[in-house]
Structure formats: C-alpha cells, structure tokens
Design a protein around this motif. Structure first.
Motif, PDB file in Angstrom:
ATOM      1  N   PRO A 159       0.972  -1.263  -0.261  1.00 44.31           N
ATOM      2  CA  PRO A 159      -0.215  -0.043   0.077  1.00 44.31           C
ATOM      3  C   PRO A 159       0.910   1.312  -0.113  1.00 44.31           C
ATOM      4  O   PRO A 159       1.974   1.472   0.364  1.00 44.31           O
ATOM      5  N   VAL A 160       0.420   2.248  -0.567  1.00 50.02           N
ATOM      6  CA  VAL A 160       0.837   3.556  -0.422  1.00 50.02           C
ATOM      7  C   VAL A 160       0.372   4.562   0.333  1.00 50.02           C
ATOM      8  O   VAL A 160      -0.989   4.591   0.048  1.00 50.02           O
ATOM      9  N   GLN A 161       0.786   5.349   1.178  1.00 55.52           N
ATOM     10  CA  GLN A 161       0.183   6.369   2.062  1.00 55.52           C
ATOM     11  C   GLN A 161       0.188   7.733   1.362  1.00 55.52           C
ATOM     12  O   GLN A 161       1.407   8.403   1.177  1.00 55.52           O
ATOM     13  N   PRO A 162      -1.160   8.319   1.235  1.00 56.95           N
ATOM     14  CA  PRO A 162      -0.895   9.511   0.636  1.00 56.95           C
ATOM     15  C   PRO A 162      -0.991  10.732   1.633  1.00 56.95           C
ATOM     16  O   PRO A 162      -1.843  10.439   2.575  1.00 56.95           O
ATOM     17  N   LEU A 163      -0.156  11.746   1.562  1.00 58.59           N
ATOM     18  CA  LEU A 163       0.007  13.034   2.492  1.00 58.59           C
ATOM     19  C   LEU A 163       0.021  14.298   1.707  1.00 58.59           C
ATOM     20  O   LEU A 163       0.371  14.255   0.842  1.00 58.59           O
ATOM     21  N   PHE A 164      -0.850  15.117   2.562  1.00 62.22           N
ATOM     22  CA  PHE A 164      -0.856  16.410   2.105  1.00 62.22           C
ATOM     23  C   PHE A 164      -0.555  17.376   3.198  1.00 62.22           C
ATOM     24  O   PHE A 164      -1.261  17.527   4.253  1.00 62.22           O
ATOM     25  N   ILE A 165       0.554  18.092   3.028  1.00 68.43           N
ATOM     26  CA  ILE A 165       1.057  19.012   4.089  1.00 68.43           C
ATOM     27  C   ILE A 165       0.961  20.501   3.523  1.00 68.43           C
ATOM     28  O   ILE A 165       1.223  20.983   2.496  1.00 68.43           O
ATOM     29  N   THR A 166       0.174  21.290   4.434  1.00 66.37           N
ATOM     30  CA  THR A 166      -0.004  22.622   3.961  1.00 66.37           C
ATOM     31  C   THR A 166       1.222  23.531   4.277  1.00 66.37           C
ATOM     32  O   THR A 166       2.019  23.314   5.174  1.00 66.37           O
ATOM     33  N   VAL A 167       1.091  24.409   3.371  1.00 67.15           N
ATOM     34  CA  VAL A 167       2.236  25.671   3.395  1.00 67.15           C
ATOM     35  C   VAL A 167       1.395  27.040   3.605  1.00 67.15           C
ATOM     36  O   VAL A 167       1.927  27.967   3.671  1.00 67.15           O
ATOM     37  N   ASP A 168       0.011  26.833   4.321  1.00 67.11           N
ATOM     38  CA  ASP A 168      -0.565  27.856   4.591  1.00 67.11           C
ATOM     39  C   ASP A 168      -1.312  27.696   6.212  1.00 67.11           C
ATOM     40  O   ASP A 168      -2.453  27.729   6.502  1.00 67.11           O
ATOM     41  N   PRO A 169      -0.430  27.427   7.077  1.00 61.39           N
ATOM     42  CA  PRO A 169      -0.816  27.288   8.367  1.00 61.39           C
ATOM     43  C   PRO A 169      -1.724  28.207   9.013  1.00 61.39           C
ATOM     44  O   PRO A 169      -2.514  28.065   9.934  1.00 61.39           O
ATOM     45  N   GLU A 170      -1.638  29.516   8.603  1.00 66.20           N
ATOM     46  CA  GLU A 170      -2.802  30.672   9.199  1.00 66.20           C
ATOM     47  C   GLU A 170      -3.963  30.050   9.022  1.00 66.20           C
ATOM     48  O   GLU A 170      -4.756  30.391   9.913  1.00 66.20           O
ATOM     49  N   ARG A 171      -4.418  29.515   7.667  1.00 66.32           N
ATOM     50  CA  ARG A 171      -5.588  29.363   7.460  1.00 66.32           C
ATOM     51  C   ARG A 171      -6.131  27.805   7.898  1.00 66.32           C
ATOM     52  O   ARG A 171      -7.101  27.543   8.102  1.00 66.32           O
ATOM     53  N   ASP A 172      -5.051  26.906   7.459  1.00 63.18           N
ATOM     54  CA  ASP A 172      -5.415  25.609   7.480  1.00 63.18           C
ATOM     55  C   ASP A 172      -4.939  24.938   8.633  1.00 63.18           C
ATOM     56  O   ASP A 172      -4.057  24.120   8.911  1.00 63.18           O
TER      57      ASP A 172
END
Length: 266
Positions: A159-172
C-alpha cells in the motif's frame, strides 16, 4: 505445261524415299530412349533432378522467426537493464541532494501528532499545498489519488500512504484540513502545524512557498513549489514528479521503485 505434267510423278518418287539410317553406336538404343525421356521433361523438371533441394519454406520461416525472437529478447533485456541503471543513477543523485533529511513534527486532520517515523515501513506519496488553492492543488491531489488507486488495484503491491502538507498554516488548521481531505481519498492524511513547524518540513524537502498580498476580504494566494514526493519504506526521499507527469507515468515510476527497493536499515 511439261513441268506440270511431270510434277505428280516427282512427288510420288519423293515420298518413296526412306530416311537415311542413323549410325549405330554401342548403347545406341539406350541413348535414343534417354533422348525421348529428356524431350518430354521441361527445364524445371530436369533442373530438379540435377540440383539438391534446400529447406522448405516453412522451415526457413520458422528459423527466421526464432532468430527474430532471440534478437528481440536480447534487445528487451538490454533496454530493461539500461532503465534500471538510469533509475539507480537518478536515485543516487537525489539522495546526494539531501532532500527530506531529518524529522518533522506535525498534526494530522484528526489532531493526532505525527512525525516522520510514523510512516516508516510504508511507501509515501506527499504533496505540499493549501486548501484555498483555486485549481492547481486540487488537480495535483486528484492525480496523486489516481496513482494510489491504480496501485491499490494491484494485489501484489504494497500500500501507498498519501499525505497532504499545508504551506498555509495560518488558515489551514486541523478542522480546515479535515474538511478538505474528505473529498479526495479515505486514507489521505492532511498535516498541519505551527508556522515554524511548517517552515521546517518545507525546508527539509526544498519546498518554496510565499503568501501573496491580502485583498479587502483578507484573502490571499500562496505561491509554492509544485511536486509530488515519493518516500520509500526507509523514510528516504526517492523521487519527485512535476505537473507534466501523468498519473499513469507516476504509477509506473512507483512500481519500478518498488521492484528495485532494497532496505538499507536491515
């Protein structure tokens, strides 16, 4: 008139003449028979009797096909070896670039603390973006999800684990990430953190990002690097894929990396 009167008698004497006898030689009768037999055979028949016959058409075609198959197999083997060599060179060059070194400390969209070691032993596809992105981030995340689904459809692959890392911590924050990732894949994890934590993980993976000016509604666009990162089960950065790569191309590359993977931690 005299000539015309004598003509019938001349023709009668001419037909009474016998053909001259041929000279007889030893074996003459056999020679006459041989001549009669040869006269009844055409050039092709006499040639077939005089010349040895080679392999038939089917045999020649079979030999040609076998030679062609052998050469084709050699070419495919050489091509596969060349691709493996190029992949090893690329992987080594990416490792020397020291991308993805060190650990990170973030929180997922459920509020759970996450670090790099949590994904050890898994293949990871990771993308940096932000939830207010109008078009590029949704498109790239959808492509990432397509890759994961293609690989999930093959039972022999891990299996492959998908990750989404924000570059907008102020709103996300955690709530924004939870609302956003539910539209893509049930296993997609959204990671966020403080401004310092996001800056640290972004520097580690050489991700550039910069928030633009705010409008009257306090809305803004974040300019950032666009790439999907691949991490192997050792947690090492293995490859990356830009916007020009299709989901099929990315999936094919991940398969090759999986086939060539040898852990350096054991």
């Amino acid at each position: 008139m005299l000539l015309l009167a004598q003509a019938p008698k001349a023709w009668h004497r001419l037909f009474q003449l016998k053909p001259p006898a041929l000279p007889r030689t030893p074996g003459g009768e056999a020679q006459h028979v041989r001549c009669r037999l040869l006269s009844r055979q055409g050039p092709a028949e006499t040639g077939r009797q005089d010349q040895p016959q080679g392999p038939g058409l089917r045999t020649r075609l079979l030999i040609t096909a076998l030679i062609g198959a052998g050469l084709g197999g050699v070419w495919l083997a050489m091509r596969a070896e060349k691709e493996r060599w190029q992949q090893r060179r690329r992987t080594e060059a990416l490792r020397q670039a020291a991308v993805g070194q060190g650990d990170f400390s973030l929180r997922d969209h459920r509020g759970q603390a996450r670090c790099k070691a949590d994904f050890r032993g898994q293949w990871v596809l990771m993308y940096f973006g932000f939830t207010h992105c109008p078009d590029i981030c949704p498109e790239e995340l959808e492509k990432l999800v397509q890759v994961v689904r293609q690989l999930e459809a093959e039972p022999g692959l891990p299996p492959v684990q998908p990750l989404f890392i924000t570059v907008d911590p102020e709103r996300d924050d955690v709530a924004a990430m939870a609302h956003y990732v539910q539209d893509f894949h049930p296993r997609l994890l959204g990671l966020t953190g403080s401004a310092e934590q996001v800056a640290q993980v972004s520097r580690s993976y050489r991700v550039y990002y910069s928030a633009g000016p705010k409008d009257e509604d306090q809305d803004y666009i974040v300019d950032h690097s666009i790439a999907i990162y691949l991490l192997n089960p050792d947690g090492l950065f293995t490859d990356y894929y830009g916007r020009a790569r299709s989901a099929e191309q990315v999936a094919d590359s991940v398969r090759r990396h999986m086939a060539a993977f040898r852990s350096v931690l054991h």
